[in-house]
Design an enzyme around this catalytic site. Structure first.
Site, mmCIF file in Angstrom:
data_model
loop_
_atom_site.group_PDB
_atom_site.id
_atom_site.type_symbol
_atom_site.label_atom_id
_atom_site.label_comp_id
_atom_site.label_asym_id
_atom_site.label_seq_id
_atom_site.Cartn_x
_atom_site.Cartn_y
_atom_site.Cartn_z
ATOM 1 N N GLU A 125 15.278 -17.356 -4.587
ATOM 2 C CA GLU A 125 15.439 -17.090 -6.019
ATOM 3 C C GLU A 125 16.052 -15.690 -6.212
ATOM 4 O OE1 GLU A 125 11.721 -16.396 -8.049
ATOM 5 O OE2 GLU A 125 12.505 -17.115 -9.960
ATOM 6 N N LYS B 277 14.140 -23.601 -13.895
ATOM 7 C CA LYS B 277 12.752 -23.158 -13.680
ATOM 8 C C LYS B 277 11.918 -23.317 -14.951
ATOM 9 C CE LYS B 277 10.199 -19.092 -11.955
ATOM 10 N NZ LYS B 277 10.321 -17.657 -11.621
ATOM 11 N N CYS C 18 9.527 -20.478 -7.220
ATOM 12 C CA CYS C 18 8.536 -19.395 -7.282
ATOM 13 C C CYS C 18 7.219 -19.768 -7.975
ATOM 14 C CB CYS C 18 9.186 -18.168 -7.929
ATOM 15 S SG CYS C 18 8.333 -16.620 -7.560
#
Ligand code: NAG
Ligand code: NAG
Ligand code: NAG
Ligand code: NAG
Ligand code: NAG
Ligand code: NAG
Length: 507
Positions: free
Chosen positions: A80, A183, A216
């Site tokens: 990321e 995300k 993440c």
């Protein structure tokens, strides 16, 4: 769901089935990238300057793609924020944005058809990288989408008339853009919007079947991560920029725990950045871990990891599993209904104390002997430990068993039930729950808790952030999870059963 169960199942399958069962495999690679940052992320850059910056990171990606290909990698995952960096605001990231077409709506190979869209230099370079080195490439970059989104025409638009997403892109080995994921669980990211609904994105490969995408912080929540697992996706790709949080949420510790607890392969690529304490990447299967966690003071540099791992997609054509167990993923991954709470059978050890661990009030009890049993409860949630400690001469390390049941308080709330045996950072009980990276005392132990969820993520972390594979893991029908371990190679930092009560997050 766990180790022993998994092993015995495979032994059984090998006997029952004929033909290749467990040896279909592929070579995966992840690159921990020491990202070259924009030193002034709050100042907007021209597109030309932003591209110049990103090409520096992409030059390194190119070298690593070449190395990965040499080692036979079929898929390579980058972290990321690895191309553009972090700490932008909504305006200052503008020069870095590209509009990424939806691969579910159209088929586009940016390398062979660069003229189809303007302002897609990064997409073109990644696509050509995949094509040139003949491997699947997964990377993370910022995406600008005009309103309304095709996928959500009803949703309201941000005030400035477009969306900005933290995005994973996937290119097949001929350069085709095959997947795009926005995300969902942002972590202090002012430059980005949360998509109006979680996107459950997977893609198919010829060498290993389906992979799912997440980023993440997503790893801690139900959507999209558990939604993918519940759809039978057993291979997850995980670009991350993870801020390490000992003693429970260090990068490799939770990566290992997640792969074991969810019974999936996890390809985790983290950033390397000392100032932000970002380090720790790996290739994890329920049976193995190939990982790297830099030590304090080690030079700040990237690291390529390559490993051959088994295909875990039960629907993959190369997988001969056609029996119920192999295919019925909904059964193997669905929630058990939370067992009814009963009073603990062993009374809590007398001298418990409360100390904060990652901001949550854990109820601790000290291990004050070389061997024995302790028990600690938070309300009706109890943790039990049987231990034998091998102390170095002169070492005075303090260890404690902690229990916590409730909602994590912090930036986002998440409901947990956690049993954790930790080395306290100092010699005072108030230091129990604080992070520490080294320990001398080895421990043989059995750690046990009765959980109200089947999503329990187990880990054993030893001195200097070395992972150990728990010797024995077992889940009983009533929700009791038992982790046994012995013969440690290093001193114990944390042994943890981290139960996620996703169903209580929104209550
Ligand atoms: C773990 O996943 C495999 C498929 O990858 C499956 O065959 C096995 O039954 C699962 N084990 C458990 C305990 O869910
Ligand atoms: C699987 O194992 C069998 C027996 O060891 C071997 O003959 C076969 O070539 C292997 N297949 C793959 C894809 O590695
Ligand atoms: C790309 O930009 C140029 C110059 O602004 C313009 O003439 C051209 O039509 C654009 N092409 C596409 C595909 O949008
Ligand atoms: C250990 O702690 C318990 C209370 O938790 C106490 O009763 C016991 O005396 C202690 N033992 C030693 C050897 O200090
Ligand atoms: C867990 O412990 C904390 C701190 O003592 C307490 O506030 C909380 O009520 C306890 N939770 C339960 C479920 O009893
Ligand atoms: C641990 O080590 C001892 C001594 O080397 C050995 O006898 C024992 O089998 C080992 N236990 C396990 C579970 O590997």
């Amino acid at each position: 769901m766990f180790w022993v169960v998994v092993l015995s199942f495979f032994l059984m399958s090998v006997i029952v089935r004929t033909g290749p069962v467990m040896n279909s495999s592929y070579v995966a690679a992840v690159y921990e990238h020491n990202v070259i940052l924009n030193p002034d992320p709050h100042v907007p850059l021209s597109r030309t300057a932003a591209l110049q910056h990103m090409q520096k990171n992409l030059d390194i990606y190119e070298e690593q793609a070449a190395r990965a290909a040499q080692q036979g990698a079929q898929i390579l995952v980058f972290p990321e924020d690895g191309i553009h960096g972090f700490n932008y605001n909504r305006l200052s990231i503008s020069g870095y944005l590209e509009t990424i077409p939806d691969p579910q709506q159209e088929s586009w190979n940016p390398c062979t058809e660069p003229g189809r869209y303007n302002n897609t230099e990064v997409l073109q370079r990644l696509s050509c990288m995949a094509r040139h080195y003949n491997l699947y490439v997964v990377a993370n970059m910022p995406d600008l989408q005009p309103c309304p989104l095709k996928t959500d025409p009803s949703s309201s638009c941000p005030p400035d008339g477009h969306w900005q997403f933290n995005t994973n892109v996937v290119f097949s080995s001929d350069g085709l853009l095959v997947a795009r994921y926005h995300k969902y669980n942002l972590y202090f990211e002012k430059a980005f919007d949360t998509p109006p609904q979680p996107e459950i994105i997977m893609f198919e490969t010829p060498f290993a079947g389906r992979f799912g995408l997440m980023i993440c912080f997503d790893i801690l929540f139900h959507d999209p991560t558990i939604a993918l697992v519940e759809k039978g996706v057993h291979q997850l790709i995980y670009p991350t920029a993870w801020l390490n949080a000992l003693p429970l949420l260090d990068s490799v510790q939770f990566q290992r725990a997640f792969s074991l607890g969810a019974n999936v392969t996890l390809l985790a690529a983290n950033l390397r950045n000392n100032q932000m304490n970002m380090r720790g990447s790996g290739i994890y299967t329920p049976f193995s871990a190939t990982y790297y966690h830099a030590q304090k003071g080690e030079p700040e540099e990237g690291r390529l990891l390559v490993a051959r791992v088994p295909v875990l997609d039960p629907l993959w054509v190369g997988w001969s599993g056609t029996t119920g167990e192999g295919v019925d993923s909904s059964q193997s991954t669905s929630f058990a209904s939370p067992p009814t709470e009963t009073a603990p059978s062993v009374p809590p050890s007398s001298a418990t104390f409360i100390s904060s661990m990652l901001d949550d009030p854990f109820t601790f009890v000290l291990l004050n002997q070389t061997e024995g049993e302790v028990n600690t409860c938070n309300g009706t949630f109890c943790c039990h430990l049987q231990y034998r400690r091998f102390q170095q001469d002169g070492s005075k390390e303090l260890y404690a068993l902690g229990a916590f049941a409730g909602k994590h308080s912090g930036y986002r709330h998440w409901a947990v039930q956690v049993c954790a045996l930790v080395r306290c950072a100092g010699l005072d009980i108030s230091s129990c729950g604080q992070g520490v990276e080294e320990a001398e005392s080895k421990m043989d132990f059995t750690l046990k808790g009765k959980f109200g969820t089947r999503y329990v993520y187990p880990s054993v972390l030893a001195s200097k952030l070395v992972l150990e594979q728990p010797e024995h893991l077992e889940t009983a029908a009533d929700g009791t999870v038992t982790m046994r371990h012995s013969n440690m190679t290093g001193g114990l930092l944390t042994a943890c059963l981290f139960g996620r009560m996703y169903h209580l997050d929104n209550e």
